[in-house]
Design a protein around this motif. Structure first.
Motif, PDB file in Angstrom:
ATOM      1  N   GLU A  46      -5.201  30.193 -23.866  1.00 26.55           N
ATOM      2  CA  GLU A  46      -4.809  30.563 -22.507  1.00 26.55           C
ATOM      3  C   GLU A  46      -3.318  30.880 -22.445  1.00 26.55           C
ATOM      4  O   GLU A  46      -2.874  31.635 -21.586  1.00 26.55           O
ATOM      5  CB  GLU A  46      -5.121  29.426 -21.537  1.00 26.55           C
TER       6      GLU A  46
ATOM      7  N   LYS B  22      -8.380  30.726 -18.026  1.00 29.16           N
ATOM      8  CA  LYS B  22      -9.367  30.447 -19.078  1.00 29.16           C
ATOM      9  C   LYS B  22     -10.396  31.581 -19.181  1.00 29.16           C
ATOM     10  O   LYS B  22     -10.704  32.057 -20.277  1.00 29.16           O
ATOM     11  CB  LYS B  22     -10.071  29.115 -18.804  1.00 29.16           C
ATOM     12  N   SER B  23     -10.910  32.033 -18.039  1.00 23.98           N
ATOM     13  CA  SER B  23     -11.894  33.126 -18.047  1.00 23.98           C
ATOM     14  C   SER B  23     -11.276  34.427 -18.534  1.00 23.98           C
ATOM     15  O   SER B  23     -11.891  35.186 -19.279  1.00 23.98           O
ATOM     16  CB  SER B  23     -12.463  33.332 -16.644  1.00 23.98           C
TER      17      SER B  23
ATOM     18  N   ALA C  30     -10.899  34.377 -22.288  1.00 22.34           N
ATOM     19  CA  ALA C  30     -12.194  34.604 -22.942  1.00 22.34           C
ATOM     20  C   ALA C  30     -12.577  36.080 -22.875  1.00 22.34           C
ATOM     21  O   ALA C  30     -13.048  36.651 -23.868  1.00 22.34           O
ATOM     22  CB  ALA C  30     -13.265  33.747 -22.280  1.00 22.34           C
ATOM     23  N   GLN C  31     -12.363  36.719 -21.736  1.00 21.42           N
ATOM     24  CA  GLN C  31     -12.716  38.128 -21.573  1.00 21.42           C
ATOM     25  C   GLN C  31     -11.902  39.010 -22.515  1.00 21.42           C
ATOM     26  O   GLN C  31     -12.411  39.975 -23.073  1.00 21.42           O
ATOM     27  CB  GLN C  31     -12.483  38.576 -20.128  1.00 21.42           C
TER      28      GLN C  31
ATOM     29  N   VAL D  64      -8.243  38.604 -12.917  1.00 25.84           N
ATOM     30  CA  VAL D  64      -8.857  37.284 -13.091  1.00 25.84           C
ATOM     31  C   VAL D  64      -7.796  36.267 -13.496  1.00 25.84           C
ATOM     32  O   VAL D  64      -7.798  35.128 -13.025  1.00 25.84           O
ATOM     33  CB  VAL D  64      -9.985  37.328 -14.149  1.00 25.84           C
TER      34      VAL D  64
ATOM     35  N   ASP E 253      -7.716  32.462 -12.719  1.00 24.00           N
ATOM     36  CA  ASP E 253      -8.478  31.720 -13.730  1.00 24.00           C
ATOM     37  C   ASP E 253      -8.082  32.181 -15.137  1.00 24.00           C
ATOM     38  O   ASP E 253      -8.680  33.089 -15.693  1.00 24.00           O
ATOM     39  CB  ASP E 253      -9.971  31.934 -13.480  1.00 24.00           C
TER      40      ASP E 253
ATOM     41  N   ALA F 299      -9.058  41.777 -16.360  1.00 23.93           N
ATOM     42  CA  ALA F 299      -8.608  40.509 -16.917  1.00 23.93           C
ATOM     43  C   ALA F 299      -7.317  40.057 -16.252  1.00 23.93           C
ATOM     44  O   ALA F 299      -7.127  38.872 -15.985  1.00 23.93           O
ATOM     45  CB  ALA F 299      -8.412  40.637 -18.422  1.00 23.93           C
TER      46      ALA F 299
END
Length: 73
Positions: free
Chosen positions: A31, A20-21, A24-25, A14, A18, A11
């Protein structure tokens, strides 16, 4: 904060591209949480270049003798 678990390490990678991703993870509510704790921020230090320049100019001079209270002495 250094990522510690097997979920946090990917995470954090990422999050650098990113948010946002990554949020979510990790199951973050926003965010902003991810950005605060997972995106590396560059260390900022005060501008001391003038002091460093003066030290460089003194380089040709003979060093002074250490005083008894010096950490080195």
């Amino acid at each position: 904060m250094a990522p510690a678990t097997s979920t946090e390490r990917p995470a954090a990678a990422v999050a650098s591209t990113d948010t946002k991703s990554a949020a979510a993870q990790l199951g973050h509510s926003s965010e902003e949480v991810t950005a605060t704790y997972y995106i590396a921020k560059p260390a900022q230090a005060p501008d001391v270049s003038d002091i460093l320049e003066r030290l460089g100019a003194d380089r040709g001079r003979r060093p002074t003798r250490a005083l008894p209270n010096d950490a080195q002495g």
